[in-house]
Design a protein around this motif. Structure first.
Motif, PDB file in Angstrom:
ATOM      1  N   ILE A 263     -16.011  -4.011 -21.630  1.00 17.06           N
ATOM      2  CA  ILE A 263     -16.870  -2.886 -21.290  1.00 17.06           C
ATOM      3  C   ILE A 263     -17.790  -3.234 -20.120  1.00 17.06           C
ATOM      4  O   ILE A 263     -18.094  -2.374 -19.278  1.00 17.06           O
ATOM      5  CB  ILE A 263     -17.694  -2.433 -22.524  1.00 17.06           C
ATOM      6  CG1 ILE A 263     -18.322  -1.067 -22.267  1.00 17.06           C
ATOM      7  CG2 ILE A 263     -18.740  -3.464 -22.900  1.00 17.06           C
ATOM      8  CD1 ILE A 263     -17.332   0.037 -22.041  1.00 17.06           C
ATOM      9  N   VAL A 264     -18.216  -4.494 -20.043  1.00 17.32           N
ATOM     10  CA  VAL A 264     -19.013  -4.917 -18.886  1.00 17.32           C
ATOM     11  C   VAL A 264     -18.168  -4.834 -17.616  1.00 17.32           C
ATOM     12  O   VAL A 264     -18.633  -4.367 -16.565  1.00 17.32           O
ATOM     13  CB  VAL A 264     -19.558  -6.337 -19.085  1.00 17.32           C
ATOM     14  CG1 VAL A 264     -20.177  -6.864 -17.787  1.00 17.32           C
ATOM     15  CG2 VAL A 264     -20.592  -6.359 -20.203  1.00 17.32           C
ATOM     16  N   TYR A 265     -16.921  -5.261 -17.711  1.00 14.59           N
ATOM     17  CA  TYR A 265     -16.018  -5.185 -16.567  1.00 14.59           C
ATOM     18  C   TYR A 265     -15.840  -3.730 -16.119  1.00 14.59           C
ATOM     19  O   TYR A 265     -15.868  -3.436 -14.909  1.00 14.59           O
ATOM     20  CB  TYR A 265     -14.665  -5.788 -16.915  1.00 14.59           C
ATOM     21  CG  TYR A 265     -13.609  -5.503 -15.865  1.00 14.59           C
ATOM     22  CD1 TYR A 265     -13.553  -6.254 -14.689  1.00 14.59           C
ATOM     23  CD2 TYR A 265     -12.690  -4.459 -16.037  1.00 14.59           C
ATOM     24  CE1 TYR A 265     -12.604  -5.971 -13.710  1.00 14.59           C
ATOM     25  CE2 TYR A 265     -11.740  -4.183 -15.068  1.00 14.59           C
ATOM     26  CZ  TYR A 265     -11.698  -4.939 -13.905  1.00 14.59           C
ATOM     27  OH  TYR A 265     -10.759  -4.651 -12.941  1.00 14.59           O
ATOM     28  N   LEU A 266     -15.668  -2.819 -17.057  1.00 15.27           N
ATOM     29  CA  LEU A 266     -15.487  -1.414 -16.708  1.00 15.27           C
ATOM     30  C   LEU A 266     -16.723  -0.850 -16.005  1.00 15.27           C
ATOM     31  O   LEU A 266     -16.596  -0.032 -15.080  1.00 15.27           O
ATOM     32  CB  LEU A 266     -15.171  -0.587 -17.959  1.00 15.27           C
ATOM     33  CG  LEU A 266     -13.766  -0.748 -18.523  1.00 15.27           C
ATOM     34  CD1 LEU A 266     -13.636  -0.028 -19.860  1.00 15.27           C
ATOM     35  CD2 LEU A 266     -12.730  -0.203 -17.535  1.00 15.27           C
ATOM     36  N   HIS A 267     -17.892  -1.255 -16.434  1.00 12.09           N
ATOM     37  CA  HIS A 267     -19.108  -0.799 -15.769  1.00 12.09           C
ATOM     38  C   HIS A 267     -19.142  -1.260 -14.313  1.00 12.09           C
ATOM     39  O   HIS A 267     -19.504  -0.497 -13.409  1.00 12.09           O
ATOM     40  CB  HIS A 267     -20.349  -1.315 -16.510  1.00 12.09           C
ATOM     41  CG  HIS A 267     -20.769  -0.471 -17.658  1.00 12.09           C
ATOM     42  ND1 HIS A 267     -20.135  -0.508 -18.882  1.00 12.09           N
ATOM     43  CD2 HIS A 267     -21.757   0.449 -17.785  1.00 12.09           C
ATOM     44  CE1 HIS A 267     -20.722   0.349 -19.708  1.00 12.09           C
ATOM     45  NE2 HIS A 267     -21.715   0.942 -19.068  1.00 12.09           N
ATOM     46  N   VAL A 268     -18.764  -2.505 -14.092  1.00  7.01           N
ATOM     47  CA  VAL A 268     -18.790  -3.056 -12.736  1.00  7.01           C
ATOM     48  C   VAL A 268     -17.690  -2.439 -11.881  1.00  7.01           C
ATOM     49  O   VAL A 268     -17.915  -2.061 -10.721  1.00  7.01           O
ATOM     50  CB  VAL A 268     -18.644  -4.594 -12.778  1.00  7.01           C
ATOM     51  CG1 VAL A 268     -18.531  -5.158 -11.355  1.00  7.01           C
ATOM     52  CG2 VAL A 268     -19.821  -5.226 -13.515  1.00  7.01           C
ATOM     53  N   ALA A 269     -16.489  -2.314 -12.439  1.00  5.81           N
ATOM     54  CA  ALA A 269     -15.334  -1.832 -11.677  1.00  5.81           C
ATOM     55  C   ALA A 269     -15.426  -0.354 -11.319  1.00  5.81           C
ATOM     56  O   ALA A 269     -14.797   0.093 -10.358  1.00  5.81           O
ATOM     57  CB  ALA A 269     -14.050  -2.083 -12.464  1.00  5.81           C
ATOM     58  N   SER A 270     -16.214   0.418 -12.077  1.00  3.67           N
ATOM     59  CA  SER A 270     -16.275   1.864 -11.843  1.00  3.67           C
ATOM     60  C   SER A 270     -17.517   2.301 -11.077  1.00  3.67           C
ATOM     61  O   SER A 270     -17.814   3.507 -11.028  1.00  3.67           O
ATOM     62  CB  SER A 270     -16.223   2.603 -13.185  1.00  3.67           C
ATOM     63  OG  SER A 270     -17.355   2.285 -13.972  1.00  3.67           O
ATOM     64  N   VAL A 271     -18.231   1.346 -10.497  1.00  4.42           N
ATOM     65  CA  VAL A 271     -19.422   1.701  -9.722  1.00  4.42           C
ATOM     66  C   VAL A 271     -19.033   2.653  -8.590  1.00  4.42           C
ATOM     67  O   VAL A 271     -18.092   2.401  -7.839  1.00  4.42           O
ATOM     68  CB  VAL A 271     -20.081   0.436  -9.130  1.00  4.42           C
ATOM     69  CG1 VAL A 271     -21.173   0.816  -8.149  1.00  4.42           C
ATOM     70  CG2 VAL A 271     -20.646  -0.431 -10.244  1.00  4.42           C
ATOM     71  N   GLY A 272     -19.729   3.767  -8.485  1.00  7.16           N
ATOM     72  CA  GLY A 272     -19.434   4.770  -7.478  1.00  7.16           C
ATOM     73  C   GLY A 272     -18.432   5.813  -7.924  1.00  7.16           C
ATOM     74  O   GLY A 272     -18.259   6.844  -7.270  1.00  7.16           O
TER      75      GLY A 272
ATOM     76  N   SER B 285     -20.951   7.915 -13.243  1.00  6.02           N
ATOM     77  CA  SER B 285     -22.399   7.754 -13.305  1.00  6.02           C
ATOM     78  C   SER B 285     -22.812   7.216 -14.669  1.00  6.02           C
ATOM     79  O   SER B 285     -22.477   7.824 -15.699  1.00  6.02           O
ATOM     80  CB  SER B 285     -23.092   9.103 -13.074  1.00  6.02           C
ATOM     81  OG  SER B 285     -24.460   9.028 -13.427  1.00  6.02           O
ATOM     82  N   PRO B 286     -23.530   6.112 -14.720  1.00  2.00           N
ATOM     83  CA  PRO B 286     -23.990   5.589 -16.006  1.00  2.00           C
ATOM     84  C   PRO B 286     -25.060   6.474 -16.644  1.00  2.00           C
ATOM     85  O   PRO B 286     -25.406   6.272 -17.806  1.00  2.00           O
ATOM     86  CB  PRO B 286     -24.556   4.211 -15.641  1.00  2.00           C
ATOM     87  CG  PRO B 286     -24.948   4.343 -14.210  1.00  2.00           C
ATOM     88  CD  PRO B 286     -23.934   5.262 -13.590  1.00  2.00           C
TER      89      PRO B 286
ATOM     90  N   LEU C 199     -26.390  12.135 -21.119  1.00  2.00           N
ATOM     91  CA  LEU C 199     -25.596  11.561 -22.200  1.00  2.00           C
ATOM     92  C   LEU C 199     -25.348  10.074 -21.985  1.00  2.00           C
ATOM     93  O   LEU C 199     -25.487   9.262 -22.903  1.00  2.00           O
ATOM     94  CB  LEU C 199     -24.248  12.287 -22.301  1.00  2.00           C
ATOM     95  CG  LEU C 199     -24.248  13.718 -22.826  1.00  2.00           C
ATOM     96  CD1 LEU C 199     -22.839  14.299 -22.749  1.00  2.00           C
ATOM     97  CD2 LEU C 199     -24.740  13.749 -24.251  1.00  2.00           C
ATOM     98  N   GLY C 200     -24.936   9.717 -20.778  1.00  5.08           N
ATOM     99  CA  GLY C 200     -24.592   8.330 -20.491  1.00  5.08           C
ATOM    100  C   GLY C 200     -25.753   7.378 -20.698  1.00  5.08           C
ATOM    101  O   GLY C 200     -25.593   6.297 -21.271  1.00  5.08           O
ATOM    102  N   LEU C 201     -26.933   7.771 -20.224  1.00  4.04           N
ATOM    103  CA  LEU C 201     -28.107   6.918 -20.351  1.00  4.04           C
ATOM    104  C   LEU C 201     -28.452   6.679 -21.817  1.00  4.04           C
ATOM    105  O   LEU C 201     -28.648   5.529 -22.242  1.00  4.04           O
ATOM    106  CB  LEU C 201     -29.297   7.553 -19.637  1.00  4.04           C
ATOM    107  CG  LEU C 201     -30.627   6.797 -19.760  1.00  4.04           C
ATOM    108  CD1 LEU C 201     -30.504   5.403 -19.155  1.00  4.04           C
ATOM    109  CD2 LEU C 201     -31.746   7.582 -19.103  1.00  4.04           C
ATOM    110  N   PHE C 202     -28.530   7.766 -22.602  1.00  2.00           N
ATOM    111  CA  PHE C 202     -28.860   7.631 -24.015  1.00  2.00           C
ATOM    112  C   PHE C 202     -27.821   6.785 -24.748  1.00  2.00           C
ATOM    113  O   PHE C 202     -28.172   5.955 -25.593  1.00  2.00           O
ATOM    114  CB  PHE C 202     -28.962   9.014 -24.677  1.00  2.00           C
ATOM    115  CG  PHE C 202     -30.230   9.746 -24.353  1.00  2.00           C
ATOM    116  CD1 PHE C 202     -31.469   9.190 -24.648  1.00  2.00           C
ATOM    117  CD2 PHE C 202     -30.194  10.989 -23.756  1.00  2.00           C
ATOM    118  CE1 PHE C 202     -32.646   9.867 -24.356  1.00  2.00           C
ATOM    119  CE2 PHE C 202     -31.361  11.673 -23.448  1.00  2.00           C
ATOM    120  CZ  PHE C 202     -32.594  11.113 -23.748  1.00  2.00           C
TER     121      PHE C 202
END
Length: 223
Positions: A42-51, A54-55, A194-197
């Motif tokens: 999940i950390v990898y997905l956060h990094v790979a999907s930057v741009g 939206s988190p 939603l994403g932030l919460f």
């Protein structure tokens, strides 16, 4: 901690009970390893999907729509579910009743993770499908179950201020996350966060699980 029994398997020279005891003792460390390993995809997905995602506005479930996202997210969810079951087994080994509200709630949390994996979410802005509805309700069940389970454990089984604080914070954030869905179900009611919460909620849930593992370890060492 585990007594060595003289009962042996015919033809073998090692105690049966000792082997079983060692296997049970390995449950908690394996659960912690599972928690740690579940973080990597999940950390990898956060990094790979930057741009790309939206988190703040997109939920973690939306990572199934990025390259390799479906498989990586499944690894995180199922590993987290397995690790949670491991923690439940460690709790039972420490004296938690096999049948009771805590075991039920921990089971619902793990089952919710598995069901939400099998039934993926819908793309943002599209009508809710059967799969999307099941995914949403599975999420509601699991996000309500784990904070309540942690709170009950801290109040009735293992006294832990850290576990109790994580449980209360996760419970409050879970309610905020549920309420934030209103802006999706009824468009025009405010900014979608939603994403932030959800990310704050998952951070607290992981903190809860690690605090639970630490509390169980201390109980085992004291017994």
């Amino acid at each position: 901690m585990f007594p060595i029994s003289s009962v042996t398997i015919p033809g073998e020279d090692f105690p049966v009970v000792e082997i079983r005891g060692k296997r049970r003792a390995a449950v908690l460390p394996l659960a912690v390893v599972g928690l740690v390993l579940s973080l990597f995809p999940i950390v990898y997905l956060h990094v790979a999907s930057v741009g790309e995602l939206s988190p703040i506005a997109h939920t973690i479930s939306d990572y199934i729509f990025v390259d390799n996202g479906s498989g990586l997210l499944a690894v995180t969810s199922l590993t987290l579910a397995a690790a949670s079951i491991g923690l439940l087994l460690a709790l039972v080994r420490s004296g938690l009743p096999r049948r009771g509200p805590v075991a039920l709630l921990m089971g619902l949390w793990s089952a919710g993770l598995a069901v939400a994996t099998v039934f993926p979410t819908d793309p943002t802005g599209t009508p809710t499908s059967f799969s999307g509805a099941v995914h949403r309700y599975a999420g509601a069940v699991m996000f309500a179950s784990l904070p309540l389970a942690g709170w009950l454990i801290s109040r009735t089984f293992i006294s832990s201020t850290t576990l109790r604080r994580f449980s209360v914070a996760a419970g409050i954030t879970s309610v905020a996350f549920m309420l934030s869905h209103v802006s999706v179900v009824y468009p025009g009611n405010g900014a979608v966060m939603l994403g932030l919460f959800e990310r704050v909620l998952f951070a607290l849930l992981y903190g809860l699980l690690f605090a639970l593992a630490s509390a169980v370890l201390r109980r085992e060492e004291a017994s």
